[in-house]
Scaffold this motif. Sequence first.
Motif, PDB file in Angstrom:
ATOM      1  N   LEU A  41      30.545  29.186  34.897  1.00  0.00           N
ATOM      2  CA  LEU A  41      29.138  29.043  35.275  1.00  0.00           C
ATOM      3  C   LEU A  41      28.210  29.035  34.071  1.00  0.00           C
ATOM      4  CD1 LEU A  41      27.002  28.949  37.553  1.00  0.00           C
ATOM      5  CD2 LEU A  41      27.038  31.448  37.567  1.00  0.00           C
ATOM      6  N   PHE A  42      28.549  29.818  33.049  1.00  0.00           N
ATOM      7  CA  PHE A  42      27.639  29.971  31.906  1.00  0.00           C
ATOM      8  C   PHE A  42      28.110  29.237  30.645  1.00  0.00           C
ATOM      9  CE2 PHE A  42      27.332  33.720  34.659  1.00  0.00           C
ATOM     10  CZ  PHE A  42      26.006  33.640  35.026  1.00  0.00           C
ATOM     11  N   GLY A  43      29.317  28.681  30.684  1.00  0.00           N
ATOM     12  CA  GLY A  43      29.781  27.870  29.571  1.00  0.00           C
ATOM     13  C   GLY A  43      30.060  28.616  28.283  1.00  0.00           C
ATOM     14  N   ARG A  44      30.324  29.913  28.378  1.00  0.00           N
ATOM     15  CA  ARG A  44      30.595  30.697  27.171  1.00  0.00           C
ATOM     16  C   ARG A  44      32.080  31.002  26.987  1.00  0.00           C
ATOM     17  NH1 ARG A  44      25.918  33.209  25.093  1.00  0.00           N
ATOM     18  NH2 ARG A  44      24.129  31.894  25.668  1.00  0.00           N
ATOM     19  N   GLY A  45      32.932  30.520  27.860  1.00  0.00           N
ATOM     20  CA  GLY A  45      34.360  30.695  27.711  1.00  0.00           C
ATOM     21  C   GLY A  45      34.895  32.071  28.070  1.00  0.00           C
ATOM     22  N   ARG A  46      34.090  32.882  28.749  1.00  0.00           N
ATOM     23  CA  ARG A  46      34.531  34.231  29.105  1.00  0.00           C
ATOM     24  C   ARG A  46      35.190  34.256  30.473  1.00  0.00           C
ATOM     25  NH1 ARG A  46      33.165  38.527  26.258  1.00  0.00           N
ATOM     26  NH2 ARG A  46      31.766  38.284  24.469  1.00  0.00           N
ATOM     27  N   TYR A  47      36.180  35.124  30.613  1.00  0.00           N
ATOM     28  CA  TYR A  47      36.798  35.331  31.920  1.00  0.00           C
ATOM     29  C   TYR A  47      35.872  36.126  32.841  1.00  0.00           C
ATOM     30  CZ  TYR A  47      41.447  33.740  30.437  1.00  0.00           C
ATOM     31  OH  TYR A  47      42.507  32.987  30.005  1.00  0.00           O
ATOM     32  N   CYS A  48      35.041  36.951  32.253  1.00  0.00           N
ATOM     33  CA  CYS A  48      34.192  37.836  33.062  1.00  0.00           C
ATOM     34  C   CYS A  48      32.803  37.975  32.445  1.00  0.00           C
ATOM     35  CB  CYS A  48      34.853  39.210  33.171  1.00  0.00           C
ATOM     36  SG  CYS A  48      33.906  40.398  34.155  1.00  0.00           S
ATOM     37  N   TYR A  49      31.778  37.746  33.264  1.00  0.00           N
ATOM     38  CA  TYR A  49      30.386  37.958  32.866  1.00  0.00           C
ATOM     39  C   TYR A  49      29.815  39.040  33.782  1.00  0.00           C
ATOM     40  CZ  TYR A  49      30.894  33.267  30.758  1.00  0.00           C
ATOM     41  OH  TYR A  49      31.319  32.172  30.033  1.00  0.00           O
TER      42      TYR A  49
END
Length: 299
Positions: free
Chosen positions: A108-116
Amino acid sequence: GEVMQDEETCKTVLEIVLGRKVYRIHNANKEKHVDVDGFHKGVRLDVYFEDDKETAYSVEMENKNRYNLPKRSRHYQSVIDIKLLPTGEVDYSRLNDGVIIFICTFDLFGRGRYCYTFENRCIQELDLRLKDGTMKIFLNTEGDNEEETRPELIEFLRYVKDSIHVKPQTEQVKRISERVDKVKKDSMSEARYMMSLVHDNEMRYEGRLEGLAEGKAEGKAEGEKIKLIKQTLKKMDKGMSVEEIAEMFEEEPVEIEKIVRAVQNTKSRNPEEIYSVLVDSVDNLLTNSEKVPKHGSGV
């Protein structure tokens, strides 16, 4: 949704997401609909439940990015809060903590994280939390920050992305996989049962249609017979003979003769009553014929 109706599975998923022990889950509901009133938009939650600390959770599965999840999460939390706080309650400290979790098959945020993970903080003092008891978690099956993410969460999200080819290694994901397999098996059994039920219903429906068709045919025949009786009565009153009446209505003389005899025997002018006598005489004839022994039966 069906998998998450199981409270043990809810607890396991929650432990994976939060990274801590959860002792109890209750009030697990699939597709819980929460209404505010008749004038404002409510919400339909994929899965709703509460834990041993009375924290309320909503877990939503998202397969398509509609670019509205941040504000949807805000709306979900506000509607849940309204339902959690009793009408007239002024002690806001009694309001349950709330966590909204979105499991997304996209970043959703395009930062490559598994969890926000989001919570309300002071912009000027980032270490100053508002402590309003709300949290929003957006999980991403497309993450790539393995070094910063717990192995069981990575495995869980990979399993969500491809449950067919991913073979669970951790005990927690194995339990979820077993639950998924059971639900699939039960669903197949239910599907077979439903197919059988549909087939039985179709057979009963066809039987009813045949019965209705037969009933209509019988009703039509009865109506035509009563009409013939009425016409015969009128012609009898005019002194016409059996042969003349039969010729006029293009009927077999034997049929007209049966009507005439029924009229004479009953001394009735009621067409329905005469029809009943004719039907009874046919039934009696059939019954008596069944009682006649066959030749060579030894009776």
